[in-house]
Structures are given as C-alpha cells and as structure tokens.
Design an enzyme around this catalytic site. Structure first.
Site, short mmCIF file in Angstrom:
data_model
loop_
_atom_site.label_atom_id
_atom_site.label_comp_id
_atom_site.label_asym_id
_atom_site.label_seq_id
_atom_site.Cartn_x
_atom_site.Cartn_y
_atom_site.Cartn_z
N LYS A 56 9.59 -3.10 -11.33
CA LYS A 56 10.94 -3.18 -10.74
C LYS A 56 11.99 -3.37 -11.84
CE LYS A 56 8.99 -4.58 -6.40
NZ LYS A 56 8.37 -5.66 -5.63
N GLN A 100 9.04 -12.04 -4.84
CA GLN A 100 7.81 -11.23 -4.81
C GLN A 100 6.79 -11.86 -3.85
OE1 GLN A 100 7.34 -8.19 -6.39
NE2 GLN A 100 5.46 -8.14 -5.20
N ASP A 123 15.84 -6.73 0.05
CA ASP A 123 14.52 -6.33 0.56
C ASP A 123 14.42 -6.57 2.07
OD1 ASP A 123 12.01 -5.23 0.30
OD2 ASP A 123 11.03 -7.09 -0.29
#
Ligand code: NAP
Length: 298
Positions: A56, A100, A123
C-alpha cells in the site's frame, strides 16, 4: 461445448485507476500545495499484513501521495490503538486511515475501527460508512468514495464493483451469490450488489445446501478464507466467478481450474481482486483529500 472465459484482469484495470488517481493527486498539489497522505496502522508482525502494508505504501508513492506507517507491538492494548488512531484522525496532514485487518485477538477491532473519523475512513470500515453505503446516502459521509461516484465503500467489494464495471458487466436483475458475510467483505459486497439492483443471496457457515445455492448464482463471489473451497461443479455454466480469497501460496477460495471450465468470466489469483483492492483504497484516499480541501475534482 465450453468456451474459454474472459479473465477479469485486475492488474490492468487497477493500473488505469491508479493513473487517473495520480492525475488527481497532481491537481491537488497544484491547487492547494498539499500532498495527500495515507496512514496505515499495523499491530504486530503478521507477515502477510506486513507485506500488504508495504504494498500500500508503494502504491501511494507510485501516484505521488505520501504514506505514514504506524506500527504498534502485538502487545498493544485496545486503548493504545484507539488513542493512536484518534491522534491520526486529528492530524490535518493525514487524509485517510487504514487499520490493517486482522488485529491480534485481544484487541476490540470494532472499537478501533470506530476511532477512525468517517471523513478519513477510506476503507469504509466504520458503522457510519457501512450505514451510509447500505442506505445509499453518501452525503452524510462526504466524499463520493464508491463505484459510479455514488456510495462510500469498503475497498475490496468496491474494487470488485469497479472491475465488473470496467468489463461492462450488467448487474441489474442478476442473481448475485456472495459466500461469506464478514464486515469488510461479504456484507458490504452484498449491499453494493443490492444498490446495483441485483437479487442478492448471502451465504455463510450455517447455509444449507451451499452447492445448490451457489449453482443458482449468475455472479458468484467467494469470500470465505478457505483455499479452493468453491468447487467447479457448484458453478452454473456461464456464471461470472469472482474470487476474493487470498490464501498462502497464492491460492484463492475457488477451485480455479475447475471453475474455469464453466464460467463466462473469472478473476485470477493473484492479479484479480487483490490489485483492485489496493487501487480502490488509494483512489479513495485521494478523493478524501480533495473533499477535505473543499476541491471539486474527479
Ligand atoms: P472472514 O472474516 O474469516 O469471513 C469468512 C466468511 O466465510 C464468514 O462469513 C464465514 O461464515 C464464511 N464461511 C466460513 N466457512 C464457511 C463454510 N464452510 N461455508 C460457507 N461459508 C463459510 O474472512 P474475510 O476477512 O471476509 O476474508 C475472506 C477471504 O478474502 C480470505 O481469503 C481473505 O484472505 C480474502 N481477502 C482478500 C482481500 C483482497 O484484497 N484480495 C481483502 C480482504 C480479504 P460465518 O460468518 O458463519 O462464520
């Protein structure tokens, strides 16, 4: 006679998304002298997560964005993680925050997700983002994160919708069968299909006669986390097969070789959903930055 399916090439489509994203980042820099930045938060040292976070950061660099890597030890408490995320939420140099997944078991992941301000939830993991996406009410979240510029979204299902869109796959009226109901994948995937006017079935570990249910799907998404779980003879001839799974050894959740013989379109693993997820996350970060700076750019 079986025909060869179209391979839904996430590598190529994601590269196109990142190219457009790089142009947006350039415009943001020119107009506001600000470089969008994605903060990634990693708890512990799970090797797969370390790799994802590194990928990322690399993609951020590729499009001219900054990335900030925050690492906490596996022993970190929920409170320490929440405080760290709140700090990033208040930092005006941070455009988007990614925690994450998965976090170590002792951590309350929901509390940590909820510490992300909706405007930086690139996200789509907060209850606010999920609710706004499920209701089709992007206005309360701010930036138009999702596919078709309409709804904010979780990056993996958002990437899948973009991939289907890139191949002009009609979704309205189709029966979409999603195997898996996790908050980051199966559930938002189902909501996005519903928003696109599919008839949706969500399957999980208590679903009865799973092969028959999957066999009824025009579009099948496998999001189970078990290597080659979805069998070839579960696939209706001509169905579109999306394999969101990513297991050790670059193996998906679908028995690819067997499904290949029946599908009309199929995603490879790797090179299908994975690159689309990262591109969607990066793209949504640049959109969040533009929105936070009051810039109306595509
Ligand atoms: P998860 O949180 O473990 O959820 C798995 C889902 O599969 C659950 O809803 C579970 O049902 C269901 N399931 C488990 N066994 C089943 C069975 N025998 N029959 C039917 N359903 C069953 O996993 P996740 O985070 O959603 O991830 C799923 C997969 O996607 C993994 O392979 C992961 O590595 C991959 N992934 C890929 C990306 C990417 O960018 N490519 C991103 C995220 C995840 P219950 O709810 O009943 O337990």
């Amino acid at each position: 006679m079986a025909t060869t399916p179209v391979i839904l090439d996430g590598k190529t489509v994601s590269a196109q998304i990142l190219q457009r994203c790089a142009q947006r980042v350039q415009k943001i820099k020119q107009l506001r002298s600000v470089t969008p930045q994605l903060a990634t938060v990693l708890v512990g040292e799970d090797p797969a997560s370390v790799t994802y976070v590194r990928m990322k950061a690399k993609r951020c660099e590729d499009v001219g964005m900054k990335s900030l890597r925050v690492e906490l030890p596996a022993s970190a408490t929920t409170q320490q993680l929440v405080e760290q995320i709140r700090e990033l939420g208040q930092d005006s140099a941070v455009s988007g925050i990614l925690l994450q997944h998965p976090v170590p078991r002792h951590i309350d992941e929901r509390s940590a997700f909820e510490a992300i301000p909706p405007m930086k939830d690139v996200d789509g993991v907060t209850i606010h983002s999920f609710g706004a996406m499920a209701l089709g009410d992007w206005s309360s979240t701010g930036p138009r994160f999702g596919p078709w510029g309409s709804v904010p979204g979780s990056a993996t299902p958002g990437g899948i919708m973009r991939l289907l869109e890139a191949y002009n796959v009609p979704i309205a009226g189709k029966h979409a069968v999603v195997v898996g109901r996790s908050p980051i994948l199966g559930k938002p995937m189902a909501m996005m299909f519903l928003a696109a006017n599919a008839t949706v079935t969500i399957c999980h570990s208590k679903t009865r006669n799973l092969p028959d249910v999957v066999r009824d799907g025009d579009i099948v998404v496998a999001a189970v986390g078990k290597p080659q779980f979805v069998q070839g003879d579960w696939i209706q001839p001509g169905a579109i097969v999306i394999d969101a799974g990513f297991n050790p050894g670059n193996v998906g959740d679908v028995d690819y070789d067997a499904a290949f013989l029946r599908a009309s379109m199929i995603t490879p693993v790797p090179g299908g959903v994975g690159p689309m997820t990262i591109a969607t996350l990066i793209d949504q970060t640049s959109l969040a930055a533009a929105w936070q700076l009051n810039l109306q750019i595509d």
